[in-house]
Structure formats: structure tokens, C-alpha cells
Design a protein around this motif. Sequence first.
Motif: not given
Length: 312
Positions: A279-290, A217-232
Motif C-alpha cells: 500500500k505504501k509503495e502504491k501511494a508513493l508512486r501515485k503521489e510522486f510519479p515523477d 519522522s524527519n519528513l513531517r513537521s510536528r503536527g503536520g500532515t505533509e508527506r515526502g520521499i524517504p531516502k537513505g
Amino acid sequence: MTTLKVSSRIPKKPIKKLPTSIEITDNTTVQDVKEKLARPGGWDPERFGIYDSSKKLLKDRKAIVSQQESVMSGKEIAVKDLGPQLSWTTVFIIEYLGPIIIHLATPLLRPYLYRTSAPFSSSQYLAMFMVVAHFLKREYETLFVHKFSLATMPLRNIFKNSAHYWFLSGFNMAYWIYAPTSYTADSSATIGYLNAVGLVLFFFGEISNLHTHITLSNLRSRGGTERGIPKGYGFDLVTCPNYMFEIISWTGVLFVTRSWATVLFMGFAWFQMHLWAIKKEKALRKEFPDTYKKKRYVLMPSPGAVVKALVG
């Protein structure tokens, strides 16, 4: 100001009172477009799916339309009526409310279901507590933790989505767990040890699952659609530790219920979560390849991976 041509995504199913064109500015978002198109016909803006020239759905409702090359190259958008919509928050509340009501109602219905008024065993009360607590936690997360990238889903899907919870974890589990002849009816000393182990697994899984949901949840702002790489916590082991901890939690329930009804629900849940995790793993690899660290395990790690993570 820029003028975009508007057409129906499915020509054979035209949308009534849909404008043939729309004016946009440099600040117009996809959501703004939906609202402008819906206004003349009194439509619910969330019913509209907006597509670019390549017939790709523009999912990010906060995306600036003028920055979408696939739209601006042809200066045209296509619109599809997605049907009556329901907010994801409402969907989740309805889904999880079913098992809560069903399990809590079972003591009152016991004389009619099993032709007995004998009280529940301690194991049956514990099983009820665990199942209800699990879904109450989910309701809390729905209201105060989760942030959805999509605002709504088609209304017709509520029946399919609810069936998994209402029938498999609701009617199915409740009927067999609370039967006077079930394994749960046994409250011997040996069973007490199993219940204790189950309770430990349950609380560990539930608390860990909540922790990972907060991280996501902390990866996205309230009402936002941005994505991030979860860690921890947990994310170094598998792609979706929230699913892993969910399975651990239900394994705790299984120790208490010792019922094939619980196994059936867990089997369906494991299968579905495994597909989502892939599906999530494929999406993360595609969106954040580097920058994304590829995971070998999407749902459950090997024992060796767990030991390696613990040792450091």
C-alpha cells in the motif's frame, strides 16, 4: 467570507445540532471546520469526518478548505460521525504495554502456570529482555519519534489492534517460552552460540529500525500532515526498511526462543507488514510519479539486491 452548505454524510443517521451551513475564510482549515461544527452540540471535533461533493474524505486536517476545488465547486460539505475517538499515541501505548506487563509478570506467575518454582534458564531471561526491550523501544518511539498524519482512530479499533500484541506476542509467546519444558529452558554451550547470534541480529534490527523511523519522522513537521520521499539507509533496497529491520530483529528473538509461538507471531506480523508495504509503495508512486524511484521489493530484497547494494 464564503458560506458552505452542511449536510449529513448518512441522511438516515443525522447528527444532533449540526449546523446547516458554515462560514469560512481564505484561511479556514479542515480542522477549523471540524471545531466549528462540533461546538454547538458539544461534540468532540475528532469524531467528525469531512467529505467533499464527491464523497471523498478530506484527510489533511491542515488543508485550506477554500483551496479544495471539489468543495468550492458545489459549496457544500458532508459530515459523518466516526464514533468515539482515541489518539494514536494512546492507542500505541496501550498496544505495546500489554506484552511488557505479561512478560515481566511471568516469573511471578510461574508457580501457578507450570506448578514449579524452578528458576528461569539464562536463555529464558535473555528472551524476556529482548521482548521487553523491543516494546519499550516502541513506547519511546511513540512518545518521542513518531508523527501521525491522523490525530485519532475509532475507539472500537483498540481491541482489534491490541489483540495482535497482547495475545500473539504477549500471552502466546510468554506461556510457551517460559515453560520449564521449552527449548528456551536449555542453556547448553551450543545454545549459547545461538543466543549470541540472536542477540547480534536483535540489536542490529532494533537500531536500524529506530534509524528508519527517525528518517520517516524527519519528513513531517510536528503536527503536520505533509508527506515526502524517504531516502537513505535501507530505503534504496525496499519500500519499507523499517518493516525489514523489524523482521530481522524478531529473527534474533527466534534464535533465542526457538519456539513455534514466536514463528506464529512473526508470520502474522510479516503478512500484515507486507500488505502495508504494498500500500505504501502504491501511494508513493501515485503521489510522486515523477520523482519517486520505484522499488522492486517492498519488504525484503533478494540476496542479489543486497550484494549489489553492498558492492555499490
